[in-house]
Design a protein around this motif. Structure first.
Motif, mmCIF file in Angstrom:
data_model
loop_
_atom_site.group_PDB
_atom_site.id
_atom_site.type_symbol
_atom_site.label_atom_id
_atom_site.label_comp_id
_atom_site.label_asym_id
_atom_site.label_seq_id
_atom_site.Cartn_x
_atom_site.Cartn_y
_atom_site.Cartn_z
ATOM 1 N N ILE A 1 0.962 -1.407 0.034
ATOM 2 C CA ILE A 1 0.028 -0.107 -0.088
ATOM 3 C C ILE A 1 0.824 1.255 0.027
ATOM 4 N N ALA A 2 1.967 1.397 0.689
ATOM 5 C CA ALA A 2 2.654 2.368 0.764
ATOM 6 C C ALA A 2 3.655 2.469 -0.521
ATOM 7 N N LEU A 3 4.056 1.387 -1.208
ATOM 8 C CA LEU A 3 4.657 1.473 -2.432
ATOM 9 C C LEU A 3 3.534 2.183 -3.557
ATOM 10 N N THR A 4 2.535 1.695 -3.464
ATOM 11 C CA THR A 4 1.671 2.196 -4.460
ATOM 12 C C THR A 4 0.649 3.592 -4.396
ATOM 13 N N GLY A 5 1.246 3.880 -3.024
ATOM 14 C CA GLY A 5 0.174 5.355 -2.674
ATOM 15 C C GLY A 5 -1.080 5.079 -2.301
ATOM 16 N N GLY A 6 -1.426 3.790 -1.843
ATOM 17 C CA GLY A 6 -2.649 3.533 -1.311
ATOM 18 C C GLY A 6 -3.751 3.631 -2.658
ATOM 19 N N THR A 7 -3.413 3.550 -3.717
ATOM 20 C CA THR A 7 -4.265 3.737 -4.892
ATOM 21 C C THR A 7 -4.752 2.391 -5.452
ATOM 22 N N ILE A 8 -4.428 1.237 -4.892
ATOM 23 C CA ILE A 8 -4.701 0.079 -5.368
ATOM 24 C C ILE A 8 -5.412 -0.733 -4.424
ATOM 25 N N PRO A 9 -6.713 -1.432 -4.433
ATOM 26 C CA PRO A 9 -7.304 -1.900 -3.571
ATOM 27 C C PRO A 9 -6.649 -3.354 -2.997
#
Length: 539
Positions: free
Chosen positions: A80-88
């Motif tokens: 989640i941190a790596l993807t900025g929280g943009t992917i469920p």
């Protein structure tokens, strides 16, 4: 919890962890390395990601269950941190509760009753405790309560419900179509006797409800059925869908990955071959095996593999009698691919290491925070609870004072830290309780005081004299006096500190002695020296 609440929690978690996206890109902590595998798997087609952990409800949740969910949660948070929280993301806690009851665990009530249900799916075995719909429902409830108590965010899924609802039907039919390929993968891994009767499908007997391990004599891919004969010679044609049959566990694992679109699942080192075979089956039925890694198993104090049946391990409940869940999570976080000894002596070190990391956490820059185990344990919380006194120091204080009550220990603590009370330091108050319990169960039974040598007696008497009048002195000032005495009488200072611990505290190792005296009290320490020397003289 409603879908609306879950969605809100997901957004909040995404925002909290996603705030570290810039700093996560170069993070080296192992959960980030694992999360990058999942990102690479997605390629240029981002979509929702499924993390999974599995659980066999024939027994109660144990420390391995905690470790697997905790570690998988750490990888999920890093993703989640790596993807900025943009992917469920989803974390599925899957219960294999359609398995047949193979034997009656010896630690359960109503043994005779359970014996009548051998071979039946765990969700069709009555609850021996009489509190739930079935034995599996009882253990599933324990699992969910167990995970909830640690604040894990997950989606529970029952194998029985998934099979019976039709959720697995498409993947089951794909497995039937690939029957020969699955058999070609599995048969070389089995002995000759097992090969003769093996089938990836286990039909549920329509009369006895036994999960049957029988050869398949015919299969109809178009109809989606298998034909088999029971022990009495009666032949049945059974659908592979709708919960009328289930799969052996390795094909089942592969089918589940395919049906649920699992992207990440870790497993113990003992399952390396199983992962390999299930991955091949997954590909054979049209799925894609998940990413993951094989973690090392825990060892007991003798270096032997921990076994639930042997009882040579340490349970979650036992750990939590003596320490916080955060310290257990730290133990799981550190070096997951290295075999570690899991027994009671590791607890004090884990506790103090956690609070050491927690003490640094609040003031660290974001790029340092994400490398701190506390970030992974807390889910990127802004701060973490700390304590002003180390657990090891509390244990030695209990040892020296023979305290049995929290109030006695707090009397010493309040003199050392006047502003500290159970109300202002709730984390320390919990640690006090843990220290008293740990000392009673593990330190006290093994305490052995050795007599002082002539040199040690002279040094101890001199230390007592030097301490006279030092009430209120700092720990550093007291430590200077301890060093001065040691240097005057011992060529190797380690011998002096060994004497202090063994003669005064009855143990091999101990605290920084100046800090201990400041906490315990100067006059109390002088009395302890006098009593130790008097004990030697009497002996």
């Amino acid at each position: 919890m409603t879908a609306k609440t879950v969605a809100a929690d997901e957004r909040e978690r995404g925002a909290r962890l996603g705030a570290f996206q810039e700093f996560a890109q170069s993070a080296k902590a192992w959960p980030f390395e694992e999360a990058r595998k999942v990102i690479a798997r997605l390629g240029d087609a981002p979509r929702g990601v499924v993390f999974e952990t599995g659980y066999g409800p024939s027994g109660l949740p144990h420390i391995g269950t905690f470790g697997e969910v905790a570690r998988t949660t750490m990888v999920r948070n890093a993703f989640i941190a790596l993807t900025g929280g943009t992917i469920p993301t989803r974390l599925i806690a899957f219960s294999d509760d359609m398995d047949g009851l193979r034997k009656v665990p010896g630690n359960l009530p109503n043994q005779a009753m359970l014996g009548e249900y051998l071979g039946r799916s765990l969700t069709e075995v009555p609850d021996p405790f009489g509190t739930h719909e079935s034995f599996a429902h009882h253990n599933n409830a324990r699992l969910r309560g167990f995970l909830d108590s640690f604040g894990f965010e997950y989606e529970f899924m029952s194998a029985t419900e998934a099979y019976r609802s039709g959720r697995f039907d498409e993947a089951l039919l794909a497995t039937l179509r690939a029957y020969d390929d699955v058999m070609a993968i599995m048969l070389p891994t089995l002995g000759a006797e097992r090969q003769a009767t093996y089938s990836p499908f286990l039909p549920i007997h329509p009369k006895t409800r036994i999960v049957c391990q029988v050869p398949i004599i015919a299969r109809d891919v178009e109809a989606g059925t298998i034909t088999w004969t029971d022990e009495a010679g009666e032949t049945f044609e059974t659908p592979v869908t709708g919960g009328a049959a289930k799969l052996q566990w390795k094909p089942d694992w592969a089918m589940r990955w395919t049906a649920l679109g699992v992207d990440y699942e870790m497993a113990g080192k003992d399952l390396i071959d199983s992962v390999r075979q299930s991955s091949r089956i997954c590909k054979a039925i049209g799925g894609r095996p998940p990413e993951g890694f094989n973690y090392e198993l825990f060892l007991d104090e003798n270096g032997e593999k921990i076994s639930k049946s042997r009882g040579n391990g340490l349970s979650v409940e036992e750990w939590l009698d003596y320490a916080s869940p955060e310290s257990l999570a730290l133990f799981m976080y550190q070096k997951p691919k290295t075999a570690k000894r899991l027994f009671f002596d590791v607890i004090p070190k884990a506790v103090d290491e956690y609070y050491s990391f927690a003490g640094k956490y609040a003031d660290e820059a974001p790029e340092k925070k994400i490398e701190n185990p506390v970030w992974h344990i807390s889910g990127a919380a802004e701060t973490a609870a700390t304590v002003p006194i180390a657990f090891a120091m509390l244990l030695n204080l209990v040892s020296a004072s023979n305290a049995q009550e929290r109030s006695v220990l707090w009397g010493f603590i309040s003199r050392y830290a006047p502003d500290a009370t159970p109300e202002t330091e709730p984390e320390l108050d919990k640690l006090v309780t843990h220290a008293l319990t740990y000392y009673r169960d593990f330190v006290l039974p093994s305490k052995v005081y050795r007599p002082a040598t002539d040199v040690e007696r002279t040094a101890l008497l001199e230390l007592s004299e030097r301490l006279k009048g030092m009430d209120g002195a700092s720990a550093e000032a007291i430590q200077d006096e301890v060093y001065a005495v040691g240097k005057a009488h011992f060529p190797v200072l380690r011998e002096w500190f060994g004497a202090l611990y063994q003669v005064l505290l009855g143990q091999e190792q101990g605290p920084r002695f100046g800090s201990f005296v400041a906490l315990y009290g100067v006059e109390e320490t002088r009395t302890m020296i006098a009593e130790a020397l008097a004990r030697d003289a009497a002996a």
